[in-house]
Design a protein around this motif. Structure first.
Motif, short mmCIF file in Angstrom:
data_model
loop_
_atom_site.label_atom_id
_atom_site.label_comp_id
_atom_site.label_asym_id
_atom_site.label_seq_id
_atom_site.Cartn_x
_atom_site.Cartn_y
_atom_site.Cartn_z
N HIS A 75 1.77 -4.16 7.58
CA HIS A 75 1.56 -5.44 8.22
C HIS A 75 2.83 -5.59 9.18
CE1 HIS A 75 -0.16 -8.10 4.55
NE2 HIS A 75 -0.96 -7.05 5.23
N PRO A 76 2.54 -5.21 10.36
CA PRO A 76 3.39 -5.30 11.48
C PRO A 76 3.98 -6.46 11.48
CG PRO A 76 1.35 -3.99 12.04
CD PRO A 76 0.98 -4.62 10.67
N VAL A 100 3.75 -2.41 3.57
CA VAL A 100 4.97 -2.15 4.31
C VAL A 100 5.13 -2.97 5.51
CG1 VAL A 100 5.08 0.16 3.29
CG2 VAL A 100 4.19 -0.10 5.62
N GLY A 101 6.32 -3.00 6.04
CA GLY A 101 6.62 -3.79 7.39
C GLY A 101 7.99 -3.63 7.91
N ARG A 107 13.90 -0.72 2.17
CA ARG A 107 13.69 -1.92 1.58
C ARG A 107 12.43 -2.93 2.09
NH1 ARG A 107 18.46 -0.59 3.15
NH2 ARG A 107 18.35 -1.93 5.14
N SER A 108 11.72 -2.14 2.93
CA SER A 108 10.84 -3.16 3.70
C SER A 108 9.39 -2.80 3.07
CB SER A 108 10.82 -2.98 5.23
OG SER A 108 10.60 -1.89 5.62
N TRP A 109 9.13 -2.56 1.90
CA TRP A 109 7.91 -2.37 1.27
C TRP A 109 7.57 -3.20 -0.01
CZ3 TRP A 109 7.01 0.25 -3.30
CH2 TRP A 109 7.93 1.27 -3.60
N ALA A 110 6.64 -3.44 -0.63
CA ALA A 110 6.19 -3.85 -1.88
C ALA A 110 5.02 -3.33 -2.37
CB ALA A 110 6.20 -5.44 -1.77
N CYS A 111 5.07 -3.24 -3.90
CA CYS A 111 3.75 -2.96 -4.44
C CYS A 111 3.21 -4.11 -5.07
CB CYS A 111 4.07 -1.85 -5.32
SG CYS A 111 2.71 -0.86 -6.25
#
Length: 138
Positions: A75-76, A100-101, A107-111
């Motif tokens: 997600h830019p 990711v962004g 630190r700029s990602w989530a699952c």
């Protein structure tokens, strides 16, 4: 379909995802996640995948006869929450989905799971087996 538990993602695989996403910006990056020995180690990029500033279109009919653990996309905009279309896609492609962004670092990602709920995904420092593929090229 019975979904297999994943122990985590290989650190080098996450690095690849972050770099590919950074290189694709401002367009979205998208791929599918594959597991080896209960660890996400591969990112499969399907032929025909299209990217824009607003979304990425993954053509699932191009998926070979193999299982995937989930998906990855960027997600830019930096918003790491899944959209409704993301959750619809998640339900068709496994139970581990990474967004990711910027700034595309550790630190700029989530699952998320298939329902779009946040889940833990440990980053594991694993060694990849040398399959000798590169040797076959020479």
């Amino acid at each position: 379909m019975r979904r297999k538990k994943v122990l985590g993602i290989a650190k080098d695989t996450l690095k690849f995802i972050l770099e590919a996403s950074r290189s694709s910006a401002p367009l979205e990056f998208a791929g599918l996640l594959q597991v080896d020995d209960d660890i996400i180690t591969e990112v499969l990029i399907l032929p025909g995948t299209e990217s824009s500033r607003m979304n990425a279109l993954v053509r699932l009919y191009m998926l070979p006869n193999m299982q995937v653990a989930g998906s990855v996309h960027s997600h830019p905009s930096g918003v790491l929450r899944p959209s409704e279309p993301d959750i619809l896609f998640f339900s068709r492609t496994g139970d581990y989905h990474i967004i990711v962004g910027p700034p595309f670092d550790e630190r700029s990602w989530a699952c998320y799971n298939a329902a779009g709920e946040r889940r833990d995904l440990p980053v594991l420092d694993v060694q990849f087996d040398d399959d000798g593929f590169e040797d076959d090229l020479y």
